[in-house]
Design an enzyme around this catalytic site. Structure first.
Site, PDB file in Angstrom:
ATOM      1  CG  ASP A 170      59.135 -22.586 -47.087  1.00 36.52           C
ATOM      2  OD1 ASP A 170      59.108 -23.794 -47.402  1.00 36.52           O
ATOM      3  OD2 ASP A 170      59.558 -21.708 -47.862  1.00 36.52           O
ATOM      4  CE1 TYR A 263      60.055 -31.301 -51.221  1.00 40.38           C
ATOM      5  CE2 TYR A 263      58.694 -30.004 -49.750  1.00 40.38           C
ATOM      6  CZ  TYR A 263      59.651 -30.075 -50.745  1.00 40.38           C
ATOM      7  OH  TYR A 263      60.189 -28.933 -51.271  1.00 40.38           O
TER       8      TYR A 263
HETATM    9  P1  NAD Z   1      70.397 -19.641 -54.235  1.00 40.43           P
HETATM   10  O1  NAD Z   1      71.382 -20.510 -54.933  1.00 40.43           O
HETATM   11  O2  NAD Z   1      69.720 -18.548 -54.974  1.00 40.43           O
HETATM   12  O3  NAD Z   1      71.112 -18.975 -52.978  1.00 40.43           O
HETATM   13  C1  NAD Z   1      72.021 -19.605 -52.170  1.00 40.43           C
HETATM   14  C2  NAD Z   1      73.211 -18.684 -51.912  1.00 40.43           C
HETATM   15  O4  NAD Z   1      74.092 -19.384 -51.000  1.00 40.43           O
HETATM   16  C3  NAD Z   1      74.051 -18.352 -53.150  1.00 40.43           C
HETATM   17  O5  NAD Z   1      74.189 -16.958 -53.293  1.00 40.43           O
HETATM   18  C4  NAD Z   1      75.398 -19.017 -52.881  1.00 40.43           C
HETATM   19  O6  NAD Z   1      76.494 -18.300 -53.392  1.00 40.43           O
HETATM   20  C5  NAD Z   1      75.412 -19.052 -51.365  1.00 40.43           C
HETATM   21  N1  NAD Z   1      76.335 -20.037 -50.793  1.00 40.43           N
HETATM   22  C6  NAD Z   1      76.573 -21.301 -51.219  1.00 40.43           C
HETATM   23  N2  NAD Z   1      77.456 -21.897 -50.425  1.00 40.43           N
HETATM   24  C7  NAD Z   1      77.799 -21.009 -49.463  1.00 40.43           C
HETATM   25  C8  NAD Z   1      78.685 -21.041 -48.354  1.00 40.43           C
HETATM   26  N3  NAD Z   1      79.373 -22.152 -48.053  1.00 40.43           N
HETATM   27  N4  NAD Z   1      78.787 -19.942 -47.583  1.00 40.43           N
HETATM   28  C9  NAD Z   1      78.080 -18.836 -47.873  1.00 40.43           C
HETATM   29  N5  NAD Z   1      77.235 -18.733 -48.908  1.00 40.43           N
HETATM   30  C10 NAD Z   1      77.092 -19.817 -49.692  1.00 40.43           C
HETATM   31  O7  NAD Z   1      69.322 -20.629 -53.590  1.00 40.43           O
HETATM   32  P2  NAD Z   1      67.809 -20.408 -53.162  1.00 40.43           P
HETATM   33  O8  NAD Z   1      66.944 -21.155 -54.103  1.00 40.43           O
HETATM   34  O9  NAD Z   1      67.545 -18.990 -52.940  1.00 40.43           O
HETATM   35  O10 NAD Z   1      67.748 -21.220 -51.799  1.00 40.43           O
HETATM   36  C11 NAD Z   1      68.588 -20.934 -50.716  1.00 40.43           C
HETATM   37  C12 NAD Z   1      68.497 -22.031 -49.689  1.00 40.43           C
HETATM   38  O11 NAD Z   1      67.258 -21.959 -49.000  1.00 40.43           O
HETATM   39  C13 NAD Z   1      68.571 -23.449 -50.259  1.00 40.43           C
HETATM   40  O12 NAD Z   1      69.288 -24.271 -49.362  1.00 40.43           O
HETATM   41  C14 NAD Z   1      67.129 -23.869 -50.285  1.00 40.43           C
HETATM   42  O13 NAD Z   1      66.990 -25.251 -50.319  1.00 40.43           O
HETATM   43  C15 NAD Z   1      66.682 -23.259 -48.987  1.00 40.43           C
HETATM   44  N6  NAD Z   1      65.245 -23.145 -48.781  1.00 40.43           N
HETATM   45  C16 NAD Z   1      64.757 -23.808 -47.721  1.00 40.43           C
HETATM   46  C17 NAD Z   1      63.437 -23.763 -47.417  1.00 40.43           C
HETATM   47  C18 NAD Z   1      62.957 -24.574 -46.260  1.00 40.43           C
HETATM   48  O14 NAD Z   1      61.800 -24.882 -46.191  1.00 40.43           O
HETATM   49  N7  NAD Z   1      63.822 -24.975 -45.337  1.00 40.43           N
HETATM   50  C19 NAD Z   1      62.575 -23.009 -48.196  1.00 40.43           C
HETATM   51  C20 NAD Z   1      63.100 -22.316 -49.293  1.00 40.43           C
HETATM   52  C21 NAD Z   1      64.454 -22.384 -49.569  1.00 40.43           C
HETATM   53  C1  G6P Z   2      59.453 -25.603 -50.232  1.00 44.77           C
HETATM   54  C2  G6P Z   2      60.266 -26.394 -49.247  1.00 44.77           C
HETATM   55  C3  G6P Z   2      61.714 -26.024 -49.344  1.00 44.77           C
HETATM   56  C4  G6P Z   2      62.219 -26.180 -50.754  1.00 44.77           C
HETATM   57  C5  G6P Z   2      61.348 -25.373 -51.697  1.00 44.77           C
HETATM   58  C6  G6P Z   2      61.719 -25.673 -53.123  1.00 44.77           C
HETATM   59  O1  G6P Z   2      59.424 -24.263 -49.867  1.00 44.77           O
HETATM   60  O2  G6P Z   2      59.844 -26.238 -47.922  1.00 44.77           O
HETATM   61  O3  G6P Z   2      62.439 -26.813 -48.451  1.00 44.77           O
HETATM   62  O4  G6P Z   2      63.549 -25.733 -50.858  1.00 44.77           O
HETATM   63  O5  G6P Z   2      60.004 -25.710 -51.527  1.00 44.77           O
HETATM   64  O6  G6P Z   2      61.112 -24.755 -53.934  1.00 44.77           O
HETATM   65  P1  G6P Z   2      61.647 -24.452 -55.403  1.00 44.77           P
HETATM   66  O7  G6P Z   2      60.700 -23.406 -55.859  1.00 44.77           O
HETATM   67  O8  G6P Z   2      63.076 -23.965 -55.228  1.00 44.77           O
HETATM   68  O9  G6P Z   2      61.559 -25.738 -56.142  1.00 44.77           O
HETATM   69 MN    MN Z   3      61.389 -27.176 -46.560  1.00 40.80          MN
END
Ligand code: NAD
Ligand code: G6P
Ligand code: MN
Length: 440
Positions: A170, A263
């Protein structure tokens, strides 16, 4: 109109309520018959799920809702898996950030040694979810946000080459929202962009409005002074993110003909990043103190009161992107979106086997990448180094190789020497022993 069944994997994520609210707001274009949550931490998931149950009952009682830790129940009869798991959760993110900082190196969720450590944890977790999907709903698509997306994407390319998984980020759309504001537009959807790079490692080369007018000069004038901090302050932007958007000005200066992903600051200004970090209090601490607390206390309040107005859960751009992607696949819309896909010649002077982030047209058969052409030496050099890091991490995971992981950390542009890399690696091995394969 067909109605779809979605499972959110990582049901206990802080982003789950936002995704549910966005799905509900989009019932006209992406109608649902069922929403399920799946997580391997039942207690964490329950807090989010019980609040979402209240919201769904108010807004869309016709959508069947359930949550479970049983993969068979979760992944049976689904059309889409929306995944955002964090293997090791925030306490491990905190270690990813603090361990490198102890050695004077960038400590970041997805970049440098911290991102590498996270990658070594995520690969197994994400593959497990792909395998559940293929076992119980072989026709489904997995739309994956789970980080570090670059390493996860390389792992799925190598280890599940035929799986229907799309990795997304995102950050570009967040930056594009700011660019639209700078250009005086209401939405990023009023812009058509060209962009290329790796995940969290790319550049915009063209930004036009829908009539084809070049918006780059106007945006450039602003970025040269303020980075991506928009003319009118966005409420609720945390100070650390604001610093990142402001620092984009210095990242941009290295190639003023393009606009960089934020980044890149971790790779191009690691000394600045380390000097401005507090090794005792990193981004993981901020997230635990703010977003996690806010989401979980809102959820508890909603469940307790039995009404959604008792909490303050927000819909966001992050969630809209995954809904756009699901809609494009479900209805073959051919929407143009940035996705992380195998290069296969799209960047014609770059490794065809690299996972790159580029514009694609998305339809029911998945993404059709657009041609980028030839990229300049500066970007080519940076990307070659970084893609080698990402490939070495996946090789290290597959072969359980200490040596390859040491090479990967050494090769990261954020790390000054092989000796520093080794010291960090040894600390990371110890911290990750419950999650990484045992290295030989
Ligand atoms: P969070 O820790 O609040 O949520 C993650 C959830 O995943 C937890 O509830 C945890 O119990 C669960 N989990 C962990 N291992 C697991 C498994 N093997 N099977 C099933 N469930 C499992 O984290 P968050 O801050 O809400 O972020 C969630 C994910 O989204 C992270 O990987 C974060 O980096 C990603 N994210 C990516 C983007 C992007 O741009 N790609 C943007 C925002 C967040
Ligand atoms: C952006 C990126 C994600 C990353 C997040 C971290 O959205 O695209 O890949 O996980 O920032 O944000 P946070 O608020 O968890 O530091
Ligand atoms: Mn990202």
């Amino acid at each position: 109109m067909k109605k779809f069944s979605v499972v959110v994997a990582g049901g206990g994520s802080t982003f789950t309520p936002g995704i549910v609210l966005m799905l509900l707001a989009n019932q006209q274009r992406f109608p649902l018959r069922a929403i399920k949550f799946y997580d391997n931490d039942g207690a964490r998931q329950e807090i989010v799920a019980e609040a979402c149950k209240v919201i769904l009952k108010e807004q869309a009682p016709e959508i069947e809702f359930s949550y479970t830790t049983d993969p068979k129940v979760a992944f049976t009869d689904v059309d889409f898996v929306m995944a955002h798991i964090r293997v090791g959760k925030y306490p491990m993110r905190e270690k990813d950030e603090k361990i490198p900082l102890r050695h004077g190196v960038v400590g970041q969720e997805t970049c440098g040694p911290g991102g590498i450590a996270y990658g070594m944890r995520s690969i197994g977790g994400v593959l497990e979810i792909v395998d559940y999907m293929e076992k119980y709903s072989p026709n489904a698509w997995m739309l994956n946000y789970s980080n570090p997306a670059a390493i996860v994407a390389e792992a799925t390319r190598r280890l599940r080459p035929h799986s229907k998984i799309l990795n997304i980020c995102d950050m570009p759309i967040g930056i594009e929202g700011r660019m639209a504001q700078i250009a005086g537009l209401k939405s990023r959807k009023e812009m058509r962009v060209r962009y290329y790079g790796l995940n969290h490692f790319g550049w915009w080369t063209s930004i036009e409005d829908l009539q084809g007018n070049d918006l780059m000069p106007k945006i450039r004038e602003h970025v040269a002074k303020h980075g991506y901090v928009p003319p009118t302050d966005e409420p609720g932007v945390e100070a650390s993110w604001n610093d990142t958007f402001a620092k984009a000005k210095d990242v941009w200066a290295l190639d003023p003909s393009t606009f960089p992903n934020t980044y890149l600051k971790y790779y191009l200004y690691p000394d600045y990043v380390v000097a401005h970090a507090n090794p005792e209090h990193t981004r993981a601490n901020e997230v635990m103190e703010h977003r996690e607390k806010h989401v979980f206390s809102s959820c508890a309040a909603i469940t307790q009161a039995g009404k959604s107005s008792a909490g303050e859960l927000e819909i966001d751009e992050h969630a809209s992107y995954i809904v756009d992607l699901a809609t494009a696949i479900a209805f073959n819309t051919q929407e143009r979106m940035l996705l992380i896909v195998p290069n296969q010649g799209a960047i014609n002077n770059f490794d065809p086997e690299a996972m790159v982030e580029i514009p694609c047209l998305v339809g029911s058969k998945g993404p059709e990448p657009l041609t980028v052409g030839k990229i300049p030496l500066f970007q080519h050099g940076l990307m070659s180094q970084q893609v080698a890091v990402e490939k070495l991490v996946v090789e290290a995971w597959v072969e359980k190789s200490y040596l390859k992981l040491w090479q990967a950390i050494t090769l990261s542009k954020t790390v000054p020497s092989a000796s520093v890399a080794k010291a960090i690696l040894d600390d990371l091995v110890e911290a990750n022993k419950d999650y990484w394969p045992e290295l030989k």
